[in-house]
Design an enzyme around this catalytic site. Structure first.
Site, PDB file in Angstrom:
ATOM      1  N   ARG A   1       0.781  -1.247   0.000  1.00 52.97           N
ATOM      2  CA  ARG A   1       0.000   0.000   0.000  1.00 52.97           C
ATOM      3  C   ARG A   1       0.802   1.281   0.000  1.00 52.97           C
ATOM      4  O   ARG A   1       0.248   2.345  -0.263  1.00 52.97           O
ATOM      5  CB  ARG A   1      -0.946  -0.005   1.212  1.00 52.97           C
ATOM      6  CG  ARG A   1      -2.123  -0.934   1.031  1.00 52.97           C
ATOM      7  CD  ARG A   1      -2.847  -1.168   2.330  1.00 52.97           C
ATOM      8  NE  ARG A   1      -1.992  -1.930   3.227  1.00 52.97           N
ATOM      9  CZ  ARG A   1      -2.345  -2.328   4.453  1.00 52.97           C
ATOM     10  NH1 ARG A   1      -3.533  -2.014   4.921  1.00 52.97           N
ATOM     11  NH2 ARG A   1      -1.515  -3.035   5.194  1.00 52.97           N
TER      12      ARG A   1
ATOM     13  N   ARG B   1      -5.154  -2.520  -6.925  1.00 47.24           N
ATOM     14  CA  ARG B   1      -6.094  -3.156  -5.989  1.00 47.24           C
ATOM     15  C   ARG B   1      -7.512  -2.655  -6.249  1.00 47.24           C
ATOM     16  O   ARG B   1      -8.476  -3.425  -6.221  1.00 47.24           O
ATOM     17  CB  ARG B   1      -5.693  -2.880  -4.544  1.00 47.24           C
ATOM     18  CG  ARG B   1      -6.501  -3.688  -3.538  1.00 47.24           C
ATOM     19  CD  ARG B   1      -6.203  -3.307  -2.120  1.00 47.24           C
ATOM     20  NE  ARG B   1      -6.456  -1.892  -1.912  1.00 47.24           N
ATOM     21  CZ  ARG B   1      -6.153  -1.218  -0.802  1.00 47.24           C
ATOM     22  NH1 ARG B   1      -5.569  -1.848   0.203  1.00 47.24           N
ATOM     23  NH2 ARG B   1      -6.404   0.067  -0.696  1.00 47.24           N
TER      24      ARG B   1
HETATM   25  O1  CP3 Z   1       5.940  -9.181   0.797  1.00 47.76           O
HETATM   26  C1  CP3 Z   1       5.210  -9.057  -0.216  1.00 47.76           C
HETATM   27  O2  CP3 Z   1       5.279  -8.079  -0.983  1.00 47.76           O
HETATM   28  C2  CP3 Z   1       4.288 -10.213  -0.570  1.00 47.76           C
HETATM   29  C3  CP3 Z   1       2.939 -10.133  -0.109  1.00 47.76           C
HETATM   30  C4  CP3 Z   1       2.526 -10.446   1.330  1.00 47.76           C
HETATM   31  C5  CP3 Z   1       1.310  -9.967   1.842  1.00 47.76           C
HETATM   32  N1  CP3 Z   1       1.128 -10.505   3.101  1.00 47.76           N
HETATM   33  C6  CP3 Z   1       0.381  -9.064   1.151  1.00 47.76           C
HETATM   34  C7  CP3 Z   1      -0.629  -8.327   1.932  1.00 47.76           C
HETATM   35  C8  CP3 Z   1       3.124 -11.243   2.312  1.00 47.76           C
HETATM   36  C9  CP3 Z   1       4.462 -11.964   2.303  1.00 47.76           C
HETATM   37  C10 CP3 Z   1       2.214 -11.283   3.415  1.00 47.76           C
HETATM   38  C11 CP3 Z   1       2.471 -12.062   4.663  1.00 47.76           C
HETATM   39  C12 CP3 Z   1       1.563 -11.958   5.812  1.00 47.76           C
HETATM   40  N2  CP3 Z   1       0.202 -11.773   5.813  1.00 47.76           N
HETATM   41  C13 CP3 Z   1       1.961 -12.133   7.161  1.00 47.76           C
HETATM   42  C14 CP3 Z   1       3.351 -12.485   7.633  1.00 47.76           C
HETATM   43  C15 CP3 Z   1       4.308 -11.366   7.532  1.00 47.76           C
HETATM   44  C16 CP3 Z   1       4.063 -10.201   8.408  1.00 47.76           C
HETATM   45  O3  CP3 Z   1       3.909  -9.100   7.870  1.00 47.76           O
HETATM   46  O4  CP3 Z   1       4.036 -10.378   9.643  1.00 47.76           O
HETATM   47  C17 CP3 Z   1       0.813 -11.992   7.985  1.00 47.76           C
HETATM   48  C18 CP3 Z   1       0.773 -12.075   9.487  1.00 47.76           C
HETATM   49  C19 CP3 Z   1      -0.294 -11.788   7.107  1.00 47.76           C
HETATM   50  C20 CP3 Z   1      -1.732 -11.651   7.481  1.00 47.76           C
HETATM   51  C21 CP3 Z   1      -2.290 -10.375   7.011  1.00 47.76           C
HETATM   52  N3  CP3 Z   1      -2.561 -10.082   5.697  1.00 47.76           N
HETATM   53  C22 CP3 Z   1      -2.619  -9.245   7.785  1.00 47.76           C
HETATM   54  C23 CP3 Z   1      -2.447  -9.147   9.296  1.00 47.76           C
HETATM   55  C24 CP3 Z   1      -3.102  -8.277   6.913  1.00 47.76           C
HETATM   56  C25 CP3 Z   1      -3.648  -6.931   7.246  1.00 47.76           C
HETATM   57  C26 CP3 Z   1      -2.508  -5.994   7.361  1.00 47.76           C
HETATM   58  C27 CP3 Z   1      -2.972  -4.586   7.494  1.00 47.76           C
HETATM   59  O5  CP3 Z   1      -2.088  -3.810   7.899  1.00 47.76           O
HETATM   60  O6  CP3 Z   1      -4.109  -4.258   7.152  1.00 47.76           O
HETATM   61  C28 CP3 Z   1      -3.024  -8.802   5.596  1.00 47.76           C
HETATM   62  C29 CP3 Z   1      -3.403  -8.116   4.340  1.00 47.76           C
HETATM   63  C30 CP3 Z   1      -2.309  -7.887   3.337  1.00 47.76           C
HETATM   64  N4  CP3 Z   1      -1.463  -8.854   2.889  1.00 47.76           N
HETATM   65  C31 CP3 Z   1      -2.017  -6.675   2.641  1.00 47.76           C
HETATM   66  C32 CP3 Z   1      -0.971  -6.959   1.745  1.00 47.76           C
HETATM   67  C33 CP3 Z   1      -0.347  -6.031   0.749  1.00 47.76           C
HETATM   68  C34 CP3 Z   1      -2.771  -5.372   2.791  1.00 47.76           C
HETATM   69  C35 CP3 Z   1      -4.152  -5.537   2.280  1.00 47.76           C
HETATM   70  C36 CP3 Z   1      -4.602  -4.456   1.344  1.00 47.76           C
HETATM   71  O7  CP3 Z   1      -3.947  -4.161   0.318  1.00 47.76           O
HETATM   72  O8  CP3 Z   1      -5.675  -3.914   1.632  1.00 47.76           O
END
Ligand code: CP3
Length: 354
Positions: free
Chosen positions: A31, A40
């Site tokens: 983001r 997105r």
């Molecule tokens: O690194 C990259 O560029 C690859 C993409 C990636 C995403 N999530 C995209 C994403 C990876 C490797 C993850 C891993 C992930 N997802 C983890 C482990 C790593 C870490 O950051 O601790 C965890 C715990 C998740 C679970 C998850 N997914 C959460 C808690 C959230 C919400 C986060 C928030 O701040 O709102 C997501 C959503 C998510 N996954 C987003 C992205 C780009 C944001 C969603 C959006 O674009 O609206």
């Protein structure tokens, strides 16, 4: 297969000599980039973006167009695995991920099934194939999954949690049920990562964001043991090249010692452990990846450059370092500041590889 033009990441993960320290950034597609937000929007929402191989490929490549990074990471999420196990993943803006059918009883864990990964997660493998084709050998593609314990926290709590009351309750009162959950998620994840490798992932990372929230003995029983099971079941070589495995337990500290003994190739390190100390913990058994505090990217170019210099100096001389942040880049970061970091790694790292 196209010859890989930049294999610095794969060489560094195997502790082979490199002319400079390679880098990629956790959550590099995300983001903080306006072009990500636009794609997105085009997809409709986050999960529709993950399920559309062409758009998932587009956002995977976006950071590589801006910055001289040494790897692409598949655009997806760790929670696609519990979703495929039938829990019904959805996202609430501002609240993060949720499950419609969290595992609220021991019986629900007993009834959980290892899914047909090709059928339920085929969209991810399609994305991997599309990305490999579009990358055309420029840099390697990293595949990933969550650790069983980290996925388990969301599966049991039903969403994000700070205290993990339900899963810690299981660890205390019904540890055999938690073992069973870890086993089922580990088996699904092993198949899932192997299918990513078959589709073209050239390295894989397991994200264990919450394992270190456990006491050390419970970390070993639930999180470490289930990651060990995955490491033991992964395809480690394809087309004559090793497929390196990176384990990232956030906040591992001295547990890096145990993680280094799993047979993985590299460990992610967060900013609460100096790389110099981490090197001592792992006795140079594995490569290290990290570990600048993502908060540094809110600071001035001078402070960012100092942070890069400190991180490189902390690892010191020799191969086996992959530069990264200690956790994902946050949505509020100015994209130009990441450019300052990337340029600094290119400029300052060759002196550690003479
Ligand atoms: O690194 C990259 O560029 C690859 C993409 C990636 C995403 N999530 C995209 C994403 C990876 C490797 C993850 C891993 C992930 N997802 C983890 C482990 C790593 C870490 O950051 O601790 C965890 C715990 C998740 C679970 C998850 N997914 C959460 C808690 C959230 C919400 C986060 C928030 O701040 O709102 C997501 C959503 C998510 N996954 C987003 C992205 C780009 C944001 C969603 C959006 O674009 O609206």
């Amino acid at each position: 297969m196209t010859e890989l033009k930049n294999d610095l990441l794969l060489r560094a993960l195997m502790k082979e000599p490199v002319p400079r320290t390679p880098l990629w950034i956790m959550r590099q597609a995300g983001r903080y980039l306006p072009e990500y937000r636009a794609t997105r929007e085009q997809a409709g929402d986050f999960m529709s973006l993950c399920r559309n191989p062409d758009l998932a490929c587009e956002v995977t490549l976006q950071p590589l167009r801006r910055y001289a990074l040494d790897a692409a990471i598949l655009f997806s999420d760790i929670l696609t695995v519990p979703d495929a196990m039938g829990l019904g993943l959805y996202f609430v803006t501002g609240e993060g991920p949720k499950f419609r059918d969290p595992l609220q009883t021991v019986d629900a864990i007993r009834n959980l099934r290892v899914p047909d990964v090709e059928k339920e997660l085929g969209y991810v493998f399609d994305a991997v194939r599309t990305i490999r084709r579009e990358l055309n050998g420029e840099v390697p593609l990293i595949g990933f999954a969550g650790s069983p314990f980290t996925c388990g926290t969301y599966m049991v709590e039903g969403g994000s949690s700070r205290e993990f009351p339900t899963i810690k309750g299981l660890a205390a009162d019904a540890p055999e049920a938690l073992d069973e959950l870890m086993d089922k998620v580990a088996d699904t994840t092993t198949e899932y990562l192997n299918a990513q490798i078959e589709a073209g992932a050239q390295a894989v990372q397991i994200f264990d964001t919450w394992g270190a929230a456990l006491e050390p003995d419970n970390f070993r029983r639930f999180s470490l043991a289930s990651m060990q099971k995955i490491v033991d079941g992964l395809i480690r070589e394809k087309d004559g090249r090793r497929i390196p495995v990176i384990l990232f337990t956030k906040g591992a500290g001295p547990l890096l010692k145990d993680l280094a003994d799993t047979g993985c190739d590299a460990l992610g390190v967060d900013w609460t452990t100096d790389l110099e100390q981490a090197r001592e913990y792992v006795q140079d058994k594995v490569a290290l990846q990290g570990n600048l505090d993502p908060a540094t990217l809110r600071e001035s170019p001078e402070v960012i450059r100092e942070g890069v210099a400190r991180t490189l100096a902390s690892y010191g001389n020799g191969p086996g370092h992959v530069f990264n942040l200690g956790h994902g880049i946050t949505p509020d970061i100015d994209p130009d500041n990441l450019g300052v970091l990337v340029d600094a790694v290119h400029e300052m790292s060759p002196q550690y590889h003479t």
